[in-house]
Design a protein around this motif. Structure first.
Motif, PDB file in Angstrom:
ATOM      1  N   ARG A  16      37.890  32.320  34.636  1.00 12.49           N
ATOM      2  CA  ARG A  16      38.488  33.110  33.554  1.00 12.49           C
ATOM      3  C   ARG A  16      39.939  33.442  33.891  1.00 12.49           C
ATOM      4  O   ARG A  16      40.285  33.786  35.014  1.00 12.49           O
ATOM      5  CB  ARG A  16      37.700  34.410  33.366  1.00 12.49           C
ATOM      6  N   LYS A  17      40.804  33.408  32.851  1.00  9.37           N
ATOM      7  CA  LYS A  17      42.205  33.739  33.000  1.00  9.37           C
ATOM      8  C   LYS A  17      42.652  34.797  32.001  1.00  9.37           C
ATOM      9  O   LYS A  17      43.848  34.985  31.821  1.00  9.37           O
ATOM     10  CB  LYS A  17      43.068  32.474  32.829  1.00  9.37           C
ATOM     11  N   GLY A  18      41.706  35.431  31.338  1.00 12.03           N
ATOM     12  CA  GLY A  18      42.068  36.440  30.362  1.00 12.03           C
ATOM     13  C   GLY A  18      40.848  37.196  29.875  1.00 12.03           C
ATOM     14  O   GLY A  18      39.703  36.850  30.206  1.00 12.03           O
ATOM     15  N   PRO A  19      41.051  38.232  29.063  1.00  9.82           N
ATOM     16  CA  PRO A  19      39.947  39.073  28.599  1.00  9.82           C
ATOM     17  C   PRO A  19      39.009  38.392  27.620  1.00  9.82           C
ATOM     18  O   PRO A  19      37.920  38.902  27.367  1.00  9.82           O
ATOM     19  CB  PRO A  19      40.662  40.262  27.949  1.00  9.82           C
ATOM     20  N   GLY A  73      41.911  37.601  39.474  1.00  8.81           N
ATOM     21  CA  GLY A  73      40.782  36.889  40.050  1.00  8.81           C
ATOM     22  C   GLY A  73      41.166  36.247  41.368  1.00  8.81           C
ATOM     23  O   GLY A  73      42.280  36.392  41.861  1.00  8.81           O
ATOM     24  N   GLY A  74      40.227  35.497  41.914  1.00 10.55           N
ATOM     25  CA  GLY A  74      40.467  34.831  43.182  1.00 10.55           C
ATOM     26  C   GLY A  74      39.176  34.641  43.939  1.00 10.55           C
ATOM     27  O   GLY A  74      38.071  34.775  43.385  1.00 10.55           O
ATOM     28  N   SER A  75      39.295  34.348  45.234  1.00 10.33           N
ATOM     29  CA  SER A  75      38.104  34.106  46.035  1.00 10.33           C
ATOM     30  C   SER A  75      38.448  34.172  47.511  1.00 10.33           C
ATOM     31  O   SER A  75      39.615  34.068  47.912  1.00 10.33           O
ATOM     32  CB  SER A  75      37.494  32.736  45.707  1.00 10.33           C
ATOM     33  N   HIS A  76      37.397  34.321  48.310  1.00  5.99           N
ATOM     34  CA  HIS A  76      37.518  34.210  49.766  1.00  5.99           C
ATOM     35  C   HIS A  76      36.337  33.403  50.259  1.00  5.99           C
ATOM     36  O   HIS A  76      35.183  33.650  49.869  1.00  5.99           O
ATOM     37  CB  HIS A  76      37.515  35.591  50.424  1.00  5.99           C
ATOM     38  N   ARG A  93      33.048  33.952  48.078  1.00  2.00           N
ATOM     39  CA  ARG A  93      32.935  35.238  47.378  1.00  2.00           C
ATOM     40  C   ARG A  93      34.017  35.278  46.314  1.00  2.00           C
ATOM     41  O   ARG A  93      35.206  35.333  46.619  1.00  2.00           O
ATOM     42  CB  ARG A  93      33.104  36.382  48.370  1.00  2.00           C
ATOM     43  N   ALA A  94      33.615  35.185  45.035  1.00  2.00           N
ATOM     44  CA  ALA A  94      34.578  35.250  43.940  1.00  2.00           C
ATOM     45  C   ALA A  94      34.940  36.705  43.667  1.00  2.00           C
ATOM     46  O   ALA A  94      34.097  37.606  43.783  1.00  2.00           O
ATOM     47  CB  ALA A  94      34.004  34.603  42.692  1.00  2.00           C
ATOM     48  N   PHE A  95      36.198  36.953  43.271  1.00  2.00           N
ATOM     49  CA  PHE A  95      36.680  38.296  42.985  1.00  2.00           C
ATOM     50  C   PHE A  95      36.684  38.533  41.475  1.00  2.00           C
ATOM     51  O   PHE A  95      37.140  37.684  40.705  1.00  2.00           O
ATOM     52  CB  PHE A  95      38.110  38.497  43.495  1.00  2.00           C
ATOM     53  N   GLY A  96      36.213  39.690  41.070  1.00  2.00           N
ATOM     54  CA  GLY A  96      36.278  40.077  39.671  1.00  2.00           C
ATOM     55  C   GLY A  96      37.634  40.663  39.328  1.00  2.00           C
ATOM     56  O   GLY A  96      38.425  41.011  40.214  1.00  2.00           O
ATOM     57  N   PRO A  97      37.943  40.804  38.035  1.00  2.00           N
ATOM     58  CA  PRO A  97      39.277  41.270  37.625  1.00  2.00           C
ATOM     59  C   PRO A  97      39.590  42.698  38.065  1.00  2.00           C
ATOM     60  O   PRO A  97      40.769  43.055  38.161  1.00  2.00           O
ATOM     61  CB  PRO A  97      39.243  41.154  36.098  1.00  2.00           C
ATOM     62  N   SER A 123      45.306  44.133  47.675  1.00  2.00           N
ATOM     63  CA  SER A 123      44.040  44.764  48.026  1.00  2.00           C
ATOM     64  C   SER A 123      42.918  43.927  47.420  1.00  2.00           C
ATOM     65  O   SER A 123      42.920  43.658  46.214  1.00  2.00           O
ATOM     66  CB  SER A 123      43.988  46.194  47.470  1.00  2.00           C
ATOM     67  N   SER A 124      41.965  43.497  48.268  1.00  2.00           N
ATOM     68  CA  SER A 124      40.900  42.612  47.812  1.00  2.00           C
ATOM     69  C   SER A 124      39.604  42.953  48.521  1.00  2.00           C
ATOM     70  O   SER A 124      39.606  43.642  49.554  1.00  2.00           O
ATOM     71  CB  SER A 124      41.277  41.154  48.108  1.00  2.00           C
ATOM     72  N   PRO A 125      38.471  42.435  48.023  1.00  2.00           N
ATOM     73  CA  PRO A 125      37.210  42.633  48.739  1.00  2.00           C
ATOM     74  C   PRO A 125      37.204  42.011  50.132  1.00  2.00           C
ATOM     75  O   PRO A 125      36.380  42.388  50.973  1.00  2.00           O
ATOM     76  CB  PRO A 125      36.184  41.952  47.823  1.00  2.00           C
ATOM     77  N   ALA A 126      38.103  41.052  50.381  1.00  2.00           N
ATOM     78  CA  ALA A 126      38.173  40.409  51.688  1.00  2.00           C
ATOM     79  C   ALA A 126      39.036  41.188  52.673  1.00  2.00           C
ATOM     80  O   ALA A 126      39.046  40.861  53.871  1.00  2.00           O
ATOM     81  CB  ALA A 126      38.716  38.992  51.550  1.00  2.00           C
TER      82      ALA A 126
END
Length: 377
Positions: A194-197, A277-280, A288-292, A319-322
């Motif tokens: 996803r790249k938008g709402p 978004g993003g991932s680690h 682990r995908a990151f939510g918005p 700042s990220s979950p990772a």
């Protein structure tokens, strides 16, 4: 994306440039339109077919970045992007010569010791025939040609995969051999990013992190062969940017411990995040995908471009979950501002990732659009 590697329409992408750029394809296909294969959640990515082109998608790009030299003391950064854009008005033409697709490519080399950023581009029209002997984007696997610039992928008899590129540019020459060392990383929800709402503001997106790179570089009359590390993204999309988005910030980082870190945000005019978004993926671990709502970008020091007056944040706190990280450019002047180019300006350059204690933990590329004026297609 990248990632935003929609990046590409930006110059007509990430990525990187237009992130999800390009408008939606016509609802009723015309006679010359390619078979419909819409971007949608749940569509499984199938390889090697999905390394190839997706002509029905409005926008697509193949994007490779990396460095040459040692990770602690890199000598050069390098990047290349091949873009493909559908041209629906030409699809109603019965001519085999009609420009049903547009192809573009960018390449750049950052010389850290000299403090120089070299870049070049190619642009061509394509009739959409994947077997065309000249400029083309093949369908069954990645095989792109734009003049004397090429990028292709092949499976190796001994296992693994190899990406190869040849880019003889105006004031440099770059040849790359990029060998897979890890499984593909499917971004977002199994490759649906996803790249938008709105659900339709999305791409199919995968990454090849931690590529073992062999770099042949010709620069200032000197030929060098250097080891390095690379990262490759491929994205394709049907949808344009959300109307509130003026640009994005993205980074794809090869972690020194063998992991991979991706983060991006789309910005409104006031600088606030519209989407993120993003991932680690740790070395040998699961993605682990990151939510918005799990990412926060905080801009730090800025660099002003003397060519465009763009004010780019060349340092970021993320700042990220990772974890908590900072991204810092290894050279401020890495703007892609090409005279006679496609008109869209962006910054894309070799950067380092530092942890909360200030230690370098990764190297990769940072991409920023919308700082020298709103992203215009």
């Amino acid at each position: 994306m990248n990632p935003l590697r929609r990046r590409w329409l930006t110059r007509l992408g990430p990525g990187s440039l237009a992130l999800l750029a390009g408008g939606r394809a016509p609802a009723t296909p015309t006679a010359g339109a390619p078979p419909d294969d819409p971007v949608r959640r749940g569509r499984a990515l199938v390889f090697p077919r999905d390394h190839g082109a997706h002509p029905s998608a409005r926008t697509e790009w193949w994007y490779a970045t990396g460095w040459a030299g040692e990770a602690q003391t890199p000598a050069y950064g390098w990047q290349l992007t091949f873009f493909r854009s559908r041209n629906p008005p030409a699809e109603s033409s019965g001519s085999r010569l009609a420009a049903r697709q547009v192809l573009m490519a960018h390449a750049a080399v950052t010389d850290l010791a000299a403090g120089r950023h070299h870049h070049d581009l190619r642009l061509a029209r394509w009739n959409g025939d994947p077997a065309h002997p000249g400029d083309r984007a093949a369908l069954r696997d990645a095989d792109l040609r734009l003049g004397d610039w090429t990028l292709r992928r092949e499976d190796q008899p001994q296992g693994g995969a190899l990406w190869q590129a040849a880019l003889p540019a105006r004031d440099f020459g770059l040849q790359l051999a990029l060998r897979r060392t890890q499984p593909l990383l499917l971004q977002g929800d199994a490759g649906f990013s996803r790249k938008g709402p709105q659900e339709r503001q999305a791409s199919h997106y995968y990454s090849e992190p931690q590529l073992a790179a062999e770099v042949a570089l010709t620069l200032a009359g000197r030929n060098q062969r250097l080891p390095g590390r690379g990262w490759l993204d491929q994205e394709w999309s049907d949808e344009i940017l959300h109307p509130e988005a003026v640009g994005w910030d993205w980074c794809g980082i090869n972690l020194l411990d063998g992991g991979a870190f991706t983060a991006f945000q789309l910005r409104r005019r006031d600088g606030s995040a519209l989407w993120a978004g993003g991932s680690h993926r740790p070395a040998g671990g699961a993605t682990r995908a990151f939510g918005p709502d799990e990412l926060r970008f905080t801009a730090g020091r800025r660099w002003r471009s003397p060519a465009t007056d763009g004010h780019y944040p060349v340092e970021w706190d993320i700042s990220s979950p990772a974890g908590q990280y900072s991204v810092q450019a290894l050279l401020d002047a890495q703007e892609m501002a090409q005279a006679g180019g496609s008109g869209t300006l962006y910054w894309e350059g070799l950067s380092e990732l530092r942890d909360a204690g200030g230690r370098r933990v990764g190297l990769g590329y940072l991409e920023m659009t919308g700082y020298a004026g709103r992203l215009r297609l």
